[in-house]
Enzyme design. Structure first.
Site, short mmCIF file in Angstrom:
data_model
loop_
_atom_site.label_atom_id
_atom_site.label_comp_id
_atom_site.label_asym_id
_atom_site.label_seq_id
_atom_site.Cartn_x
_atom_site.Cartn_y
_atom_site.Cartn_z
N PRO A 130 30.28 30.84 29.82
CA PRO A 130 30.03 29.51 30.34
C PRO A 130 30.83 29.19 31.60
O PRO A 130 30.50 28.62 32.38
CB PRO A 130 30.50 28.80 29.30
CG PRO A 130 30.38 29.76 28.03
CD PRO A 130 30.61 31.09 28.55
N GLY A 133 30.54 33.54 36.00
CA GLY A 133 29.44 34.29 36.26
C GLY A 133 29.52 35.37 37.23
O GLY A 133 29.79 36.52 36.69
N THR A 160 21.49 40.26 27.56
CA THR A 160 20.18 40.75 27.42
C THR A 160 20.20 41.67 26.27
O THR A 160 21.04 42.47 25.90
CB THR A 160 19.81 41.80 28.76
OG1 THR A 160 19.86 40.86 29.63
CG2 THR A 160 18.23 42.16 28.54
N GLU A 372 23.16 41.27 36.95
CA GLU A 372 24.06 42.75 37.69
C GLU A 372 24.46 42.49 38.89
O GLU A 372 24.83 43.13 39.67
CB GLU A 372 23.24 43.62 37.57
CG GLU A 372 22.55 44.31 36.24
CD GLU A 372 23.79 44.90 35.44
OE1 GLU A 372 24.48 45.86 35.82
OE2 GLU A 372 23.93 44.29 34.57
#
Length: 395
Positions: A130, A133, A160, A372
């Site tokens: 959270p 990033g 994912t 990514e």
């Protein structure tokens, strides 16, 4: 346009992947997009193909004995297969068992014993938090050694295939005061006490794939589940875990290339149906504006395609590929979003309607410019490599 032929030794894999994309992935693409969080039925028949492709996964296979020897190996095979599969449906490609980014992490840094122990497992990868990033060095999830186990505490978002995978590769810090060097990756088995699935995310695109949010509270994992060197080496930083990205960024670039090509193929068909002829022997100003724009998009696509193949080929031939991997990811991610949106513009309402998959591909493409490592992060990496400067010097 420059075109690079697919090596004959890889033609069979590419052909199989394209056939699966055309006959299985593409037909169910719209249905699976609408049925988010429902397990795609195609996964039942795609299992054998996933196992076949996973045998050629990134980072595997022998390396050339010397730089004079040319090798087209596992990394190039993977990106070529992924391009074809994402021509069919990127969300379904992300849903294929044992082809997860966590599997690439295991292939990159696991020792021989770990590679055997986790063989056949479907591995997701949990990095984002959270409050963390793009700056993965700012990870707050902690891992504390307690006897023969590590105790993990923290929170992970945007994982994912997090719900469907067998294991999750979790990035955590052994010592926050040591910065990047203390970041390590741990394989966490699903069902481990304290490893809680909070929710599944609703997304703009790649809806056939599940994206999970996890909370880790006193999660105990065996110390042998730490991937790579357990020692904190401040001189080396967290190169061990970051090595994963050198293998996975070309895979994401390949996803973007596949989606871009799908959009171009469909746009070519619609332009041709409208009576326009795409003539590569005529200069742009002497062609209809839509045709000239389409040819320019194809040139952009070719650049992305070739950069992606270069990054994968360098990995197969044991050459440092951090710079090419970031260049390929940056170029392909940006091109996929630009090409899909421009294709919608070229065909007008035909592209904006759900009667065509163009609008879906435009939604799917955006994530490839983000996960990514975002576009901006890739540009920083490229700048650092080309200028020979540290991240601190470029601030």
């Amino acid at each position: 346009m420059i075109n690079l032929e697919v090596p004959e030794t890889l033609a069979t894999v590419v052909s199989q992947a394209h056939r699966a994309a055309a006959e299985i992935l593409r037909p169910g693409s719209r249905r699976n997009d609408r049925a988010e969080h429902t397990r795609p039925p195609e996964l039942d028949v795609l299992g054998p193909l996933a196992d076949h492709l996973s045998a050629f996964g990134p980072g595997g296979g022998p390396k050339p004995a010397n730089k004079a020897e040319n090798r087209n190996g596992s990394n190039l095979t993977s990106v070529l297969g992924i391009m074809e599969m994402c021509w069919g449906d990127a969300g379904l490609l992300l849903s294929l068992p044992r082809l997860g980014l966590g599997n690439a992490a295991i292939a990159s840094v696991a020792n021989e014993e770990q590679a055997k122990r986790f063989a056949g497992k479907w591995a997701a990868m949990a990095i984002t938090e959270p409050d963390c990033g793009s700056d993965s060095a700012a990870i707050r999830t902690t891992a504390a050694l307690d006897g023969d186990e590590y105790v993990l505490d923290g929170e992970k978002i945007f994982v994912t295939s997090g719900e469907r995978a067998d294991v999750v590769v979790v990035w955590a810090t052994l010592d926050k005061s040591k910065g990047r060097a203390a970041i390590k990756s741990f394989v966490v088995e699903k069902g481990t006490p304290g490893f809680e699935l909070v929710r599944l995310e609703h997304k703009l695109g790649i809806r056939a794939s599940d994206t999970a949010h996890f909370r880790l509270e006193n999660v105990r994992v065996p110390r042998e589940n730490l991937l790579g060197d357990p020692e904190i080496d401040v001189r080396r930083g967290f190169a061990g875990v970051m090595q994963t990205f050198d293998n996975t960024r070309p895979l994401v670039a390949a996803m973007a290339v596949g989606v871009a090509r799908a959009a171009l193929d469909e746009t070519r068909r619609l332009l041709t149906d409208a009576g326009l002829t795409i003539d590569y022997d005529r200069a742009g100003p002497r062609q209809p504006a839509a045709v000239a724009a389409f040819i320019a998009l194809e040139a952009d696509y070719e650049a992305s395609y070739l950069l992606t193949l270069e990054a994968a080929w360098m990995a197969d031939n044991a050459r440092p590929n951090s710079l090419p991997a970031s260049m390929a990811k940056a170029k392909a991610g940006r091109c996929a979003t630009d090409i899909t949106l421009r294709c919608i513009e070229l065909v007008g309402s035909l592209g904006y309607s759900e009667d065509s998959l163009l609008e879906k591909w435009a939604r799917d493409a955006k994530i490839m410019d983000i996960f990514e490592g975002t576009q901006q992060v890739q540009q920083l990496i490229v700048a650092r490599r080309l200028l020979g400067k540290s991240s601190t010097e470029l601030k």
